[in-house]
Write a protein that holds these residues in place. Structure first.
Motif, PDB file in Angstrom:
ATOM      1  N   SER A   4      -2.846 -43.315 -73.896  1.00 11.93           N
ATOM      2  CA  SER A   4      -3.321 -44.688 -73.868  1.00 11.93           C
ATOM      3  C   SER A   4      -3.131 -45.366 -72.514  1.00 11.93           C
ATOM      4  N   GLU A   5      -2.533 -44.665 -71.544  1.00 12.62           N
ATOM      5  CA  GLU A   5      -2.245 -45.275 -70.255  1.00 12.62           C
ATOM      6  C   GLU A   5      -3.499 -45.334 -69.380  1.00 12.62           C
ATOM      7  N   LYS A   6      -3.550 -46.385 -68.551  1.00 11.95           N
ATOM      8  CA  LYS A   6      -4.634 -46.537 -67.596  1.00 11.95           C
ATOM      9  C   LYS A   6      -4.158 -46.302 -66.170  1.00 11.95           C
ATOM     10  N   THR A   7      -2.932 -45.828 -66.034  1.00  6.91           N
ATOM     11  CA  THR A   7      -2.388 -45.464 -64.730  1.00  6.91           C
ATOM     12  C   THR A   7      -1.768 -44.078 -64.826  1.00  6.91           C
ATOM     13  N   LEU A   8      -1.738 -43.382 -63.705  1.00 13.23           N
ATOM     14  CA  LEU A   8      -1.155 -42.043 -63.665  1.00 13.23           C
ATOM     15  C   LEU A   8      -0.499 -41.841 -62.306  1.00 13.23           C
ATOM     16  N   SER A   9       0.751 -41.392 -62.307  1.00 11.51           N
ATOM     17  CA  SER A   9       1.475 -41.124 -61.072  1.00 11.51           C
ATOM     18  C   SER A   9       1.846 -39.650 -61.023  1.00 11.51           C
ATOM     19  N   VAL A  10       1.486 -38.972 -59.937  1.00  6.20           N
ATOM     20  CA  VAL A  10       1.654 -37.521 -59.817  1.00  6.20           C
ATOM     21  C   VAL A  10       2.371 -37.196 -58.513  1.00  6.20           C
ATOM     22  N   LEU A  11       3.350 -36.297 -58.583  1.00 11.06           N
ATOM     23  CA  LEU A  11       4.034 -35.788 -57.398  1.00 11.06           C
ATOM     24  C   LEU A  11       3.670 -34.318 -57.233  1.00 11.06           C
ATOM     25  N   ILE A  12       3.233 -33.958 -56.034  1.00 12.74           N
ATOM     26  CA  ILE A  12       2.818 -32.585 -55.740  1.00 12.74           C
ATOM     27  C   ILE A  12       3.622 -32.055 -54.555  1.00 12.74           C
ATOM     28  N   ASP A  13       4.337 -30.959 -54.771  1.00 14.47           N
ATOM     29  CA  ASP A  13       4.956 -30.229 -53.660  1.00 14.47           C
ATOM     30  C   ASP A  13       4.034 -29.057 -53.334  1.00 14.47           C
ATOM     31  N   TYR A  14       3.275 -29.192 -52.250  1.00 13.61           N
ATOM     32  CA  TYR A  14       2.261 -28.175 -51.927  1.00 13.61           C
ATOM     33  C   TYR A  14       2.713 -27.229 -50.811  1.00 13.61           C
ATOM     34  N   SER A  15       4.016 -27.184 -50.581  1.00 10.48           N
ATOM     35  CA  SER A  15       4.557 -26.386 -49.476  1.00 10.48           C
ATOM     36  C   SER A  15       4.126 -24.924 -49.530  1.00 10.48           C
ATOM     37  N   VAL A  16       4.110 -24.327 -50.746  1.00 12.91           N
ATOM     38  CA  VAL A  16       3.721 -22.914 -50.880  1.00 12.91           C
ATOM     39  C   VAL A  16       2.526 -22.763 -51.819  1.00 12.91           C
ATOM     40  N   MET A  17       1.770 -23.821 -52.000  1.00 11.40           N
ATOM     41  CA  MET A  17       0.614 -23.796 -52.898  1.00 11.40           C
ATOM     42  C   MET A  17      -0.630 -23.240 -52.210  1.00 11.40           C
ATOM     43  N   ARG A  18      -1.499 -22.637 -53.004  1.00 12.94           N
ATOM     44  CA  ARG A  18      -2.824 -22.288 -52.507  1.00 12.94           C
ATOM     45  C   ARG A  18      -3.589 -23.575 -52.223  1.00 12.94           C
ATOM     46  N   ARG A  19      -4.448 -23.540 -51.190  1.00 14.38           N
ATOM     47  CA  ARG A  19      -5.260 -24.729 -50.910  1.00 14.38           C
ATOM     48  C   ARG A  19      -6.250 -24.999 -52.039  1.00 14.38           C
ATOM     49  N   SER A  20      -6.664 -23.948 -52.742  1.00 13.59           N
ATOM     50  CA  SER A  20      -7.576 -24.150 -53.868  1.00 13.59           C
ATOM     51  C   SER A  20      -6.911 -24.933 -54.988  1.00 13.59           C
ATOM     52  N   THR A  21      -5.571 -24.867 -55.047  1.00 14.25           N
ATOM     53  CA  THR A  21      -4.836 -25.596 -56.082  1.00 14.25           C
ATOM     54  C   THR A  21      -4.738 -27.078 -55.746  1.00 14.25           C
ATOM     55  N   TYR A  22      -4.273 -27.403 -54.540  1.00  9.37           N
ATOM     56  CA  TYR A  22      -4.128 -28.834 -54.251  1.00  9.37           C
ATOM     57  C   TYR A  22      -5.469 -29.513 -54.001  1.00  9.37           C
ATOM     58  N   SER A  23      -6.487 -28.750 -53.623  1.00  9.53           N
ATOM     59  CA  SER A  23      -7.826 -29.352 -53.532  1.00  9.53           C
ATOM     60  C   SER A  23      -8.363 -29.686 -54.922  1.00  9.53           C
ATOM     61  N   GLU A  24      -8.080 -28.810 -55.898  1.00  4.84           N
ATOM     62  CA  GLU A  24      -8.520 -29.101 -57.263  1.00  4.84           C
ATOM     63  C   GLU A  24      -7.788 -30.304 -57.842  1.00  4.84           C
ATOM     64  N   ILE A  25      -6.514 -30.457 -57.496  1.00 10.49           N
ATOM     65  CA  ILE A  25      -5.770 -31.631 -57.957  1.00 10.49           C
ATOM     66  C   ILE A  25      -6.393 -32.903 -57.399  1.00 10.49           C
ATOM     67  N   LEU A  26      -6.825 -32.866 -56.147  1.00 14.73           N
ATOM     68  CA  LEU A  26      -7.516 -34.018 -55.557  1.00 14.73           C
ATOM     69  C   LEU A  26      -8.785 -34.346 -56.320  1.00 14.73           C
ATOM     70  N   LEU A  27      -9.567 -33.329 -56.637  1.00 19.58           N
ATOM     71  CA  LEU A  27     -10.809 -33.548 -57.390  1.00 19.58           C
ATOM     72  C   LEU A  27     -10.524 -34.092 -58.781  1.00 19.58           C
ATOM     73  N   PHE A  28      -9.469 -33.596 -59.410  1.00 17.82           N
ATOM     74  CA  PHE A  28      -9.093 -34.073 -60.737  1.00 17.82           C
ATOM     75  C   PHE A  28      -8.685 -35.543 -60.680  1.00 17.82           C
ATOM     76  N   ALA A  29      -7.927 -35.905 -59.640  1.00 18.87           N
ATOM     77  CA  ALA A  29      -7.520 -37.308 -59.472  1.00 18.87           C
ATOM     78  C   ALA A  29      -8.746 -38.200 -59.278  1.00 18.87           C
ATOM     79  N   ARG A  30      -9.701 -37.716 -58.508  1.00 24.60           N
ATOM     80  CA  ARG A  30     -10.920 -38.511 -58.281  1.00 24.60           C
ATOM     81  C   ARG A  30     -11.720 -38.655 -59.570  1.00 24.60           C
TER      82      ARG A  30
END
Length: 330
Positions: A118-144
């Motif tokens: 039921s929330e209209k806000t979402l706060s996300v913390l991402i540690d992308y130090s050893v992440m694939r770029r395909s992973t954090y790029s998808e998170i950006l798209l999901f946020a958008r």
């Protein structure tokens, strides 16, 4: 991109990119917040657990959901066993990394539907130090996607700066790929303008340059970089490409994704009407993140990365410094 010099706090500057606000931040500001979900990754690098250990030492229950993506290879290399033990013992849900685009978004959508329906806000913390770029790029798209559907999303990206604990051999290039969702829509009639984030892979840059065949190139070097002398090392390794291509060098601090976005967006403002722009990310991950963020406002900007055979895995240890970037989707 319109920049405002006002501060939200003493360590945070703001700039605007359409419906997206970008801030430089710090560990202190991470620990002052609570998050709906925290996503990190485990691999063979020692720095994979650096941020999470910091949060644990502060005795902070940082998020409702703590998710750790696990690579399926190199499970016995270097610090991988120690990383896995740490994340498991501190309540992280460990799941295999999602190699197929879209699966992570589906997983997050299902997880958040049950915990934050039921929330209209979402706060996300991402540690992308050893992440694939395909992973954090998808998170950006999901946020958008969530933002476009009326949810106010705040994503904090944290990168642990590291140094190799050994000598790393160059990658053997197999292929070049466009990052899904950030692949641009070129005119096929315009010439190309290359924005190359340089790192320590000179052969990769040269081979991709021959494939892109840009009319003009701007090469970006992190200065200050991870260590004293990193910028000079990068320039020396890429000297042959720099000399033969005649590219202009732009130096940007590693520790400010906001600064990167401001300067690259200025390039896009001047060049994107005349050229199809290709951003190549073979440099540090904060610059790759910056390239993705800049691409959200331009349809003819493509983000390219290199696929290839890695050398024998080399452990990476934290320098004790973080690059923290806040993205507020309005």
């Amino acid at each position: 991109m319109r920049c405002q010099d006002n501060f939200r706090c003493s360590t945070v500057k703001r700039c605007n990119l359409l419906k997206l606000d970008i801030y430089d931040s710090s560990l202190k500001n991470i620990t002052n917040q609570k998050y709906d979900i925290y996503i990190c990754a485990t691999g063979y690098e020692k720095r994979a657990r650096y941020l999470s250990k910091k949060l644990f030492k502060e005795k902070i229950d940082i998020a409702k959901i703590k998710l750790c993506l696990a690579f399926t290879d190199h499970k016995d290399k270097h610090d991988r066993p120690a990383n896995d033990i740490f994340f498991k013992s501190h309540g992280y849900k460990i799941i295999d990394d999602f190699p197929t685009f879209g699966r992570l978004s589906s997983y997050l959508r299902n997880s958040l539907h049950t915990t934050n329906e039921s929330e209209k806000t979402l706060s996300v913390l991402i540690d992308y130090s050893v992440m694939r770029r395909s992973t954090y790029s998808e998170i950006l798209l999901f946020a958008r996607y969530l933002s476009d559907n009326g949810i106010r999303v705040r994503v904090v990206f944290s990168y642990t700066v590291g140094v190799y604990m050994g000598s790393k051999q160059p990658k053997i290039v197999d292929d070049y790929r466009l990052i899904a969702g950030f692949d641009g829509v070129g005119s096929q009639k315009k010439e190309k303008y290359g924005v190359y984030n340089l790192g320590f892979e000179p052969y990769s840059v040269s081979s991709v340059h021959e494939w892109i065949e840009p009319k003009k190139v701007k090469a970006i070097v992190a200065n200050p970089g991870a260590m004293n002398g990193s910028a000079n090392k990068c320039i020396q390794l890429n000297k042959n490409f720099i000399d033969t291509s005649g590219c202009e060098i732009l130096e940007i601090p590693l520790y400010s994704v906001r600064n990167y976005c401001l300067q690259v967006n200025e390039i896009l403002k001047n060049e994107a009407s005349q050229f199809d722009v290709v951003i190549l990310g073979v440099g540090p991950k904060p610059f790759t993140l910056g390239g993705l963020l800049c691409s959200t406002s331009k349809v003819n900007v493509s983000n390219v990365y290199i696929r290839g055979v890695e050398s024998e895995p080399i452990n990476v240890e934290s320098t004790g410094q973080l690059v923290v970037t806040v993205c507020q989707f309005n």
